[in-house]
Design an enzyme around this catalytic site. Structure first.
Site: not given
Ligand code: NAD
Length: 486
Positions: A188, A243, A262, A296, A393
């Site tokens: 997804k 979260e 991640e 990230c 962050e």
């Molecule tokens: P997010 O957690 O809001 O969303 C990430 C994904 O999860 C999206 O596809 C979203 O639709 C989905 N999602 C949302 N709620 C969900 C749920 N309850 N169950 C399953 N899926 C769900 O994060 P974001 O705002 O899209 O991305 C930014 C975050 O990602 C930042 O915190 C960043 O640090 C992190 N990030 C981490 C890495 C890493 O390798 N550690 C890499 C890139 C981004």
């Protein structure tokens, strides 16, 4: 000194052919949803609507998981590693052949500068497929199984959920190792950046990948949750916020489902007084302003030794006046658009709180476009460890500056965060680099550089930045089993 202005150098968007609407990619073809909900994906630089995207229902997710199971049992799970590798090589080559198309589409949907999509995201995505194609027939020799134990085997069906900051690159970090190890996937993409994942679905068709090996379901949190909660999934691979990562860990706790997470970061970029200052300034800029700071592992906390603080900040500010903010499709642009209105609100809110808490705000003069989502490169000096801007962050082009006097103090401040994804160290002394790398609680420590990525190098976090590694030999561990459970 005269200032030389850059003439516009726009990349043509004629190379991409965006459909007005997209279905879901299940069982090797684009299909309609069982529901009738859709949403728009827009260009964050102009707010232009790019396409209508299907919101996958729980029934759609179920269909995708079943297609993945069938492909796993019928074809992919039994195929020899050498043959799986051929498909991965084919996908890698197609990504290279269509690189310009992918780069322009990524820039349109995400808002990142074309030079970054073109020179970083797409070449690295192809490199991940090439790298893992090479592993597919060598897993037995990767040292994954204990001596005398059973050889590594695939886990089964993997549910993969990715964020919007590096859409195609995060897809490749997920899909390439999963497929190399013999698993099938349901992925997804993030709701604000689904287009390159849908173009990738076309690449799967072009590569004649057996139907159901890769399935792509679009949607937001509810679709992601339906995938995480689906009983037919053997492993969840998630990249996103801490979260949501915690919520996923709670959902699968006590089940047989495995997970790699991640998550977020709040990296310290540490500059000692013996560092080459001009080089360090370039590393600071790259560390926090690459990809609008939507990274990230961004170096969002600059820890600078007190004795060189004024010199570093003076040079940093001078360098930032040369950053070009604007049209992401212009090849000269350094800083593109913020990915969404919601993300812009969050950046504004945390920046406002930083000022209210007493940090000093600075941005270079820059004209922001009137439409779209924009935020200037911003530096906060005088930041204390207790300020929210030093703890949370921001995920935007915002740098917090703190100082230290001794290496011990630098380590204590760098580690004073719930996260532990990455860190940078700038110093002339090799012994100090090694000592710091040993002390820092971070999955990646860069020395005299920052934001260097390579498919051969494992990437992942300590503490609330998650668990599991992606890339390198270590990344394969999350996609195989060596026990008797499969
Ligand atoms: P997010 O957690 O809001 O969303 C990430 C994904 O999860 C999206 O596809 C979203 O639709 C989905 N999602 C949302 N709620 C969900 C749920 N309850 N169950 C399953 N899926 C769900 O994060 P974001 O705002 O899209 O991305 C930014 C975050 O990602 C930042 O915190 C960043 O640090 C992190 N990030 C981490 C890495 C890493 O390798 N550690 C890499 C890139 C981004």
């Amino acid at each position: 000194m005269p200032r030389f202005e850059y003439a516009p150098a726009p990349e043509s968007r004629s190379v991409v052919d965006i459909r007005s609407s997209y279905g879901l990619f299940i069982g090797g073809e684009f299909v309609e949803s069982s529901g009738d909900t859709s949403f728009k994906t827009i260009s964050p630089a102009t707010e232009e609507v790019l396409a209508d995207i299907t919101e996958a229902t729980a029934d759609d997710v179920d269909r995708a998981v079943k297609a993945a199971r069938q492909a796993y049992r019928g074809v992919w799970g039994r195929m020899s590693g050498a043959d799986r590798g051929k498909y991965l090589f084919r996908i890698a080559r197609l990504l290279q052949e269509r690189a310009r198309e992918f780069a322009v589409l990524e820039t349109l949907d995400n808002g990142k500068p074309i030079k970054e999509a073109r020179d970083v995201d797409i070449p690295l995505a192809a490199a991940h497929f090439f790298y893992h194609a090479g592993w597919a027939d060598k897993l037995e020799y990767a040292g994954l199984a204990p001596a005398g134990g059973r050889p590594p085997r695939p886990i089964g069906v993997v549910g993969q959920v990715i964020p919007w900051n590096f859409p195609l690159l995060m897809l490749s970090w997920k899909i390439a190792p999963a497929l190399a190890c013999g698993n099938t996937v349901v992925l997804k993409p993030a709701e604000t950046t689904p287009l390159t994942a849908l173009l990738f679905a076309e690449v799967c068709q072009q590569a004649d990948l057996p139907p159901g090996v890769v399935n792509i379901v679009t949607g937001a949190g509810d679709t992601g949750r339906a995938l995480v909660e689906h009983p037919g999934v053997d492993k969840i691979a998630f990249t996103g916020s801490t979260e949501v990562g915690k919520a996923i860990a709670r959902t699968i706790a006590g089940t047989r489902v495995r997970a790699t997470l991640e998550l977020g970061g709040k990296a310290a970029n540490i500059v000692f007084d013996d560092a080459p200052v001009d080089q360090a300034v370039e590393g600071i800029v790259n560390g926090i302003f690459f990809n609008q700071g939507h990274v990230c592992c961004a170096g969002s906390r600059l820890l600078v030794q007190e004795s060189v603080h004024d010199e570093v900040i003076r040079k940093l500010k001078r360098r930032l006046t040369t950053i070009r903010v604007g049209d992401p499709l212009d090849k000269n642009t350094d800083l593109g658009a913020i990915n969404s209105a919601a993300q812009l609100d969050r950046i504004r809110e945390l920046s406002g709180i930083a000022e209210a808490e007493g940090a000093e705000r600075w941005s270079p003069p820059c004209d922001l476009p009137s439409r779209g989502f924009w935020f200037p490169p911003t530096v906060f000096t005088g930041v204390a460890q207790t300020h929210r801007i030093a703890q949370e962050e921001v995920f935007g082009p915002v740098l917090s500056v703190l100082t230290f006097r001794t290496p011990q103090e630098a380590v204590a401040k760098a580690n004073n965060t719930p996260y532990g994804l990455s860190a940078g160290v700038w110093t002339d002394k090799g012994s100090r680099i090694l000592w710091m790398a040993d002390q820092l609680r971070a999955g990646v420590v860069w020395a005299n550089t920052f934001n260097k990525f390579d498919p051969t190098s494992p990437f992942g976090g300590f503490k609330e930045s998650g668990y599991g590694r992606e890339g390198g030999r270590h990344g394969l561990e999350g996609y195989v089993t060596t026990g008797d459970d499969q």
